[in-house]
Enzyme design. Structure first.
Site, PDB file in Angstrom:
ATOM      1  N   GLU A 191     -33.678   9.663   3.062  1.00 36.94           N
ATOM      2  CA  GLU A 191     -34.389  10.883   2.670  1.00 36.94           C
ATOM      3  C   GLU A 191     -33.684  11.566   1.509  1.00 36.94           C
ATOM      4  O   GLU A 191     -32.464  11.493   1.375  1.00 36.94           O
ATOM      5  CB  GLU A 191     -34.452  11.856   3.864  1.00 36.94           C
ATOM      6  CG  GLU A 191     -35.769  11.827   4.616  1.00 36.94           C
ATOM      7  CD  GLU A 191     -36.908  12.530   3.869  1.00 36.94           C
ATOM      8  OE1 GLU A 191     -36.897  12.576   2.629  1.00 36.94           O
ATOM      9  OE2 GLU A 191     -37.805  13.045   4.543  1.00 36.94           O
ATOM     10  N   LYS A 243     -42.522  10.811  -2.116  1.00 38.01           N
ATOM     11  CA  LYS A 243     -42.015  10.057  -3.250  1.00 38.01           C
ATOM     12  C   LYS A 243     -40.548  10.329  -3.489  1.00 38.01           C
ATOM     13  O   LYS A 243     -39.833   9.551  -4.107  1.00 38.01           O
ATOM     14  CB  LYS A 243     -42.779  10.460  -4.518  1.00 38.01           C
ATOM     15  CG  LYS A 243     -44.233  10.175  -4.486  1.00 38.01           C
ATOM     16  CD  LYS A 243     -44.898  10.785  -5.724  1.00 38.01           C
ATOM     17  CE  LYS A 243     -46.369  10.910  -5.525  1.00 38.01           C
ATOM     18  NZ  LYS A 243     -46.998  11.707  -6.599  1.00 38.01           N
ATOM     19  N   ASP A 266     -35.121  19.920   4.801  1.00 37.76           N
ATOM     20  CA  ASP A 266     -35.294  21.361   4.669  1.00 37.76           C
ATOM     21  C   ASP A 266     -35.535  21.942   6.063  1.00 37.76           C
ATOM     22  O   ASP A 266     -34.595  22.244   6.790  1.00 37.76           O
ATOM     23  CB  ASP A 266     -36.451  21.623   3.700  1.00 37.76           C
ATOM     24  CG  ASP A 266     -36.651  23.092   3.379  1.00 37.76           C
ATOM     25  OD1 ASP A 266     -35.936  23.930   3.949  1.00 37.76           O
ATOM     26  OD2 ASP A 266     -37.530  23.401   2.562  1.00 37.76           O
TER      27      ASP A 266
HETATM   28  P1  IMP Z   1     -39.013  19.539   5.563  1.00 39.58           P
HETATM   29  O1  IMP Z   1     -40.084  18.917   6.395  1.00 39.58           O
HETATM   30  O2  IMP Z   1     -39.138  21.026   5.504  1.00 39.58           O
HETATM   31  O3  IMP Z   1     -37.617  19.096   5.991  1.00 39.58           O
HETATM   32  O4  IMP Z   1     -39.237  19.094   4.062  1.00 39.58           O
HETATM   33  C1  IMP Z   1     -39.274  17.769   3.756  1.00 39.58           C
HETATM   34  C2  IMP Z   1     -39.738  17.436   2.356  1.00 39.58           C
HETATM   35  O5  IMP Z   1     -40.098  18.587   1.578  1.00 39.58           O
HETATM   36  C3  IMP Z   1     -38.615  16.789   1.583  1.00 39.58           C
HETATM   37  O6  IMP Z   1     -38.514  15.418   1.879  1.00 39.58           O
HETATM   38  C4  IMP Z   1     -39.026  17.061   0.167  1.00 39.58           C
HETATM   39  O7  IMP Z   1     -39.939  16.101  -0.270  1.00 39.58           O
HETATM   40  C5  IMP Z   1     -39.684  18.417   0.244  1.00 39.58           C
HETATM   41  N1  IMP Z   1     -38.727  19.486  -0.114  1.00 39.58           N
HETATM   42  C6  IMP Z   1     -38.006  20.255   0.716  1.00 39.58           C
HETATM   43  N2  IMP Z   1     -37.225  21.105   0.048  1.00 39.58           N
HETATM   44  C7  IMP Z   1     -37.436  20.843  -1.270  1.00 39.58           C
HETATM   45  C8  IMP Z   1     -36.879  21.390  -2.473  1.00 39.58           C
HETATM   46  O8  IMP Z   1     -36.020  22.289  -2.507  1.00 39.58           O
HETATM   47  N3  IMP Z   1     -37.357  20.861  -3.637  1.00 39.58           N
HETATM   48  C9  IMP Z   1     -38.301  19.874  -3.682  1.00 39.58           C
HETATM   49  N4  IMP Z   1     -38.824  19.342  -2.575  1.00 39.58           N
HETATM   50  C10 IMP Z   1     -38.400  19.804  -1.375  1.00 39.58           C
HETATM   51 MG    MG Z   2     -39.284  13.818   0.810  1.00 38.74          MG
END
Ligand code: IMP
Ligand code: MG
Length: 183
Positions: free
Chosen positions: A101, A45, A105
Protein backbone atom coordinates in the site's frame (compact mmCIF):
# COMPACT_ATOMS: atom_id res chain seq x y z
CA UNK A 1 8.70 17.36 -12.18
CA UNK A 2 9.45 21.04 -12.52
CA UNK A 3 5.89 21.53 -13.67
CA UNK A 4 4.77 20.57 -10.15
CA UNK A 5 7.45 22.27 -8.10
CA UNK A 6 5.52 25.53 -7.77
CA UNK A 7 2.53 23.63 -6.29
CA UNK A 8 4.45 21.97 -3.47
CA UNK A 9 4.35 23.54 -0.03
CA UNK A 10 6.84 21.27 1.67
CA UNK A 11 8.62 17.98 1.16
CA UNK A 12 7.69 15.54 3.95
CA UNK A 13 9.73 12.54 2.82
CA UNK A 14 12.55 12.99 0.32
CA UNK A 15 13.30 10.68 -2.59
CA UNK A 16 16.51 9.57 -0.86
CA UNK A 17 14.69 8.76 2.39
CA UNK A 18 12.09 6.74 0.51
CA UNK A 19 14.66 4.71 -1.39
CA UNK A 20 16.71 4.01 1.75
CA UNK A 21 13.61 2.86 3.62
CA UNK A 22 12.48 0.59 0.80
CA UNK A 23 15.93 -1.00 0.66
CA UNK A 24 15.66 -1.77 4.40
CA UNK A 25 12.12 -3.03 4.06
CA UNK A 26 13.06 -5.22 1.09
CA UNK A 27 15.93 -6.72 3.04
CA UNK A 28 13.65 -7.51 5.98
CA UNK A 29 11.04 -9.07 3.72
CA UNK A 30 13.71 -11.16 2.00
CA UNK A 31 14.80 -12.49 5.40
CA UNK A 32 11.29 -13.06 6.71
CA UNK A 33 10.23 -15.10 3.69
CA UNK A 34 13.46 -17.00 3.03
CA UNK A 35 12.82 -20.10 0.97
CA UNK A 36 9.38 -18.94 -0.10
CA UNK A 37 7.96 -17.20 -3.10
CA UNK A 38 5.69 -14.22 -2.57
CA UNK A 39 2.65 -12.86 -4.28
CA UNK A 40 2.70 -9.07 -4.10
CA UNK A 41 -0.72 -7.48 -4.27
CA UNK A 42 -0.76 -3.81 -5.14
CA UNK A 43 -3.70 -1.57 -4.50
CA UNK A 44 -4.19 0.65 -7.53
CA UNK A 45 -3.50 3.17 -8.46
CA UNK A 46 -1.35 4.70 -5.76
CA UNK A 47 0.72 1.61 -4.94
CA UNK A 48 2.23 1.13 -8.39
CA UNK A 49 5.27 3.27 -7.64
CA UNK A 50 6.11 1.70 -4.26
CA UNK A 51 5.43 -1.74 -5.75
CA UNK A 52 7.98 -1.15 -8.53
CA UNK A 53 10.71 0.11 -6.21
CA UNK A 54 10.07 -2.21 -3.24
CA UNK A 55 9.89 -5.34 -5.40
CA UNK A 56 13.34 -4.64 -6.79
CA UNK A 57 14.72 -4.70 -3.24
CA UNK A 58 13.29 -8.16 -2.52
CA UNK A 59 15.60 -11.07 -3.30
CA UNK A 60 12.90 -13.72 -3.70
CA UNK A 61 10.86 -15.15 -6.55
CA UNK A 62 7.88 -12.79 -6.85
CA UNK A 63 4.59 -12.72 -8.66
CA UNK A 64 2.53 -9.58 -9.03
CA UNK A 65 -1.15 -8.87 -8.97
CA UNK A 66 -3.21 -5.72 -8.68
CA UNK A 67 -6.53 -4.76 -7.29
CA UNK A 68 -8.46 -1.57 -7.77
CA UNK A 69 -10.83 -0.26 -5.15
CA UNK A 70 -12.65 3.01 -4.92
CA UNK A 71 -12.14 5.15 -1.88
CA UNK A 72 -11.25 8.71 -2.77
CA UNK A 73 -12.52 10.52 -5.84
CA UNK A 74 -11.07 13.95 -6.40
CA UNK A 75 -12.00 14.72 -2.80
CA UNK A 76 -9.43 14.71 -0.02
CA UNK A 77 -11.59 13.01 2.63
CA UNK A 78 -12.33 9.31 2.88
CA UNK A 79 -15.87 8.23 2.13
CA UNK A 80 -15.71 5.01 4.12
CA UNK A 81 -17.19 3.26 1.14
CA UNK A 82 -14.98 0.65 -0.52
CA UNK A 83 -15.90 -0.94 -3.80
CA UNK A 84 -13.84 -3.48 -5.79
CA UNK A 85 -13.34 -2.06 -9.26
CA UNK A 86 -10.82 -4.69 -10.38
CA UNK A 87 -10.31 -8.00 -8.62
CA UNK A 88 -7.14 -10.13 -8.55
CA UNK A 89 -6.18 -12.51 -11.35
CA UNK A 90 -4.44 -14.96 -8.99
CA UNK A 91 -5.96 -17.59 -6.75
CA UNK A 92 -4.69 -16.80 -3.24
CA UNK A 93 -5.20 -20.25 -1.79
CA UNK A 94 -2.05 -21.42 0.07
CA UNK A 95 -0.01 -18.47 -1.24
CA UNK A 96 2.15 -16.15 0.82
CA UNK A 97 0.54 -12.82 0.06
CA UNK A 98 1.93 -9.37 0.78
CA UNK A 99 -0.35 -6.42 0.21
CA UNK A 100 1.58 -3.33 -0.85
CA UNK A 101 0.00 0.00 0.00
CA UNK A 102 1.03 3.58 -0.58
CA UNK A 103 -0.65 5.09 2.47
CA UNK A 104 -2.88 4.09 5.36
CA UNK A 105 -5.16 6.92 6.33
CA UNK A 106 -8.39 5.85 8.03
CA UNK A 107 -7.44 2.23 7.39
CA UNK A 108 -10.91 1.50 6.10
CA UNK A 109 -9.74 0.46 2.64
CA UNK A 110 -7.18 -1.94 4.04
CA UNK A 111 -9.49 -3.36 6.65
CA UNK A 112 -11.95 -4.24 3.97
CA UNK A 113 -9.25 -5.74 1.75
CA UNK A 114 -7.76 -7.84 4.52
CA UNK A 115 -11.12 -9.30 5.35
CA UNK A 116 -11.95 -10.02 1.76
CA UNK A 117 -8.55 -11.57 0.92
CA UNK A 118 -8.30 -13.60 4.16
CA UNK A 119 -11.49 -15.36 3.08
CA UNK A 120 -9.60 -16.77 0.10
CA UNK A 121 -7.39 -18.86 2.42
CA UNK A 122 -3.84 -17.68 1.68
CA UNK A 123 -1.01 -19.39 3.60
CA UNK A 124 -0.14 -15.95 4.98
CA UNK A 125 -1.37 -12.40 4.51
CA UNK A 126 0.66 -9.36 5.55
CA UNK A 127 0.85 -5.68 4.69
CA UNK A 128 3.69 -3.41 3.62
CA UNK A 129 2.79 0.29 3.55
CA UNK A 130 5.11 3.14 2.72
CA UNK A 131 3.21 5.73 4.75
CA UNK A 132 0.90 5.77 7.73
CA UNK A 133 -0.92 8.89 8.86
CA UNK A 134 -0.74 9.62 12.55
CA UNK A 135 -3.76 10.59 14.56
CA UNK A 136 -7.14 9.66 13.29
CA UNK A 137 -6.49 5.98 12.58
CA UNK A 138 -10.08 4.78 12.62
CA UNK A 139 -9.47 1.05 12.67
CA UNK A 140 -6.90 -1.14 14.38
CA UNK A 141 -4.71 -2.85 11.83
CA UNK A 142 -1.80 -5.21 12.14
CA UNK A 143 0.75 -3.78 9.72
CA UNK A 144 3.87 -5.90 9.36
CA UNK A 145 5.97 -3.35 7.46
CA UNK A 146 5.53 0.43 7.70
CA UNK A 147 7.88 2.94 6.11
CA UNK A 148 7.09 6.32 7.63
CA UNK A 149 4.60 7.78 10.07
CA UNK A 150 3.54 11.18 8.79
CA UNK A 151 1.30 13.94 10.17
CA UNK A 152 -2.36 13.90 9.34
CA UNK A 153 -2.12 16.07 6.25
CA UNK A 154 -3.09 15.46 2.66
CA UNK A 155 0.02 14.49 0.72
CA UNK A 156 0.93 13.89 -2.90
CA UNK A 157 3.78 12.27 -4.81
CA UNK A 158 5.38 8.85 -5.05
CA UNK A 159 2.16 7.35 -6.39
CA UNK A 160 -0.22 9.57 -4.43
CA UNK A 161 -2.39 11.95 -6.37
CA UNK A 162 -4.63 14.91 -6.08
CA UNK A 163 -7.14 14.74 -8.94
CA UNK A 164 -4.83 12.24 -10.69
CA UNK A 165 -1.86 14.59 -10.69
CA UNK A 166 1.50 14.47 -8.87
CA UNK A 167 1.84 10.67 -8.85
CA UNK A 168 5.19 10.88 -10.62
CA UNK A 169 6.89 13.09 -8.05
CA UNK A 170 9.83 11.14 -6.58
CA UNK A 171 9.15 12.49 -3.08
CA UNK A 172 6.10 12.92 -0.79
CA UNK A 173 4.96 16.44 -0.02
CA UNK A 174 2.05 18.71 0.76
CA UNK A 175 0.32 21.03 -1.68
CA UNK A 176 -0.02 24.78 -1.46
CA UNK A 177 -3.63 25.88 -1.05
CA UNK A 178 -3.71 27.41 -4.53
CA UNK A 179 -2.90 24.01 -6.06
CA UNK A 180 -6.28 22.74 -4.81
CA UNK A 181 -8.10 25.75 -6.10
CA UNK A 182 -6.86 25.49 -9.66
CA UNK A 183 -8.81 22.25 -10.23
P1 IMP B 1 -8.04 4.99 3.90
O1 IMP B 1 -9.08 4.00 3.52
O2 IMP B 1 -8.62 6.19 4.58
O3 IMP B 1 -6.91 4.36 4.71
O4 IMP B 1 -7.42 5.59 2.57
C1 IMP B 1 -6.87 4.75 1.65
C2 IMP B 1 -6.53 5.37 0.32
O5 IMP B 1 -6.88 6.76 0.22
C3 IMP B 1 -5.04 5.34 0.09
O6 IMP B 1 -4.62 4.08 -0.39
C4 IMP B 1 -4.86 6.44 -0.90
O7 IMP B 1 -5.11 5.98 -2.20
C5 IMP B 1 -5.90 7.46 -0.50
N1 IMP B 1 -5.30 8.50 0.36
C6 IMP B 1 -5.32 8.57 1.70
N2 IMP B 1 -4.67 9.64 2.15
C7 IMP B 1 -4.18 10.27 1.04
C8 IMP B 1 -3.37 11.44 0.86
O8 IMP B 1 -2.95 12.15 1.79
N3 IMP B 1 -3.09 11.77 -0.43
C9 IMP B 1 -3.52 11.04 -1.50
N4 IMP B 1 -4.26 9.94 -1.36
C10 IMP B 1 -4.59 9.54 -0.10
MG1 MG C 1 -4.26 3.52 -2.35
Amino acid sequence: MDAYAADIEKVLVSAEEIQAKLAQMGEQITKDYTGKSLLLVGVLKGAFVVMADLSRQIGLPLEFDFMAVSSYGAATKTSGVVRILKDLDHDLKDRDVLIVEDIIDSGLTLKYLLKSLAGRKPASLEVAALLRKKGIQQVELDLRYVGFDIPNEFVVGYGLDFAERYRNLPYVGTLKPQAYEGL
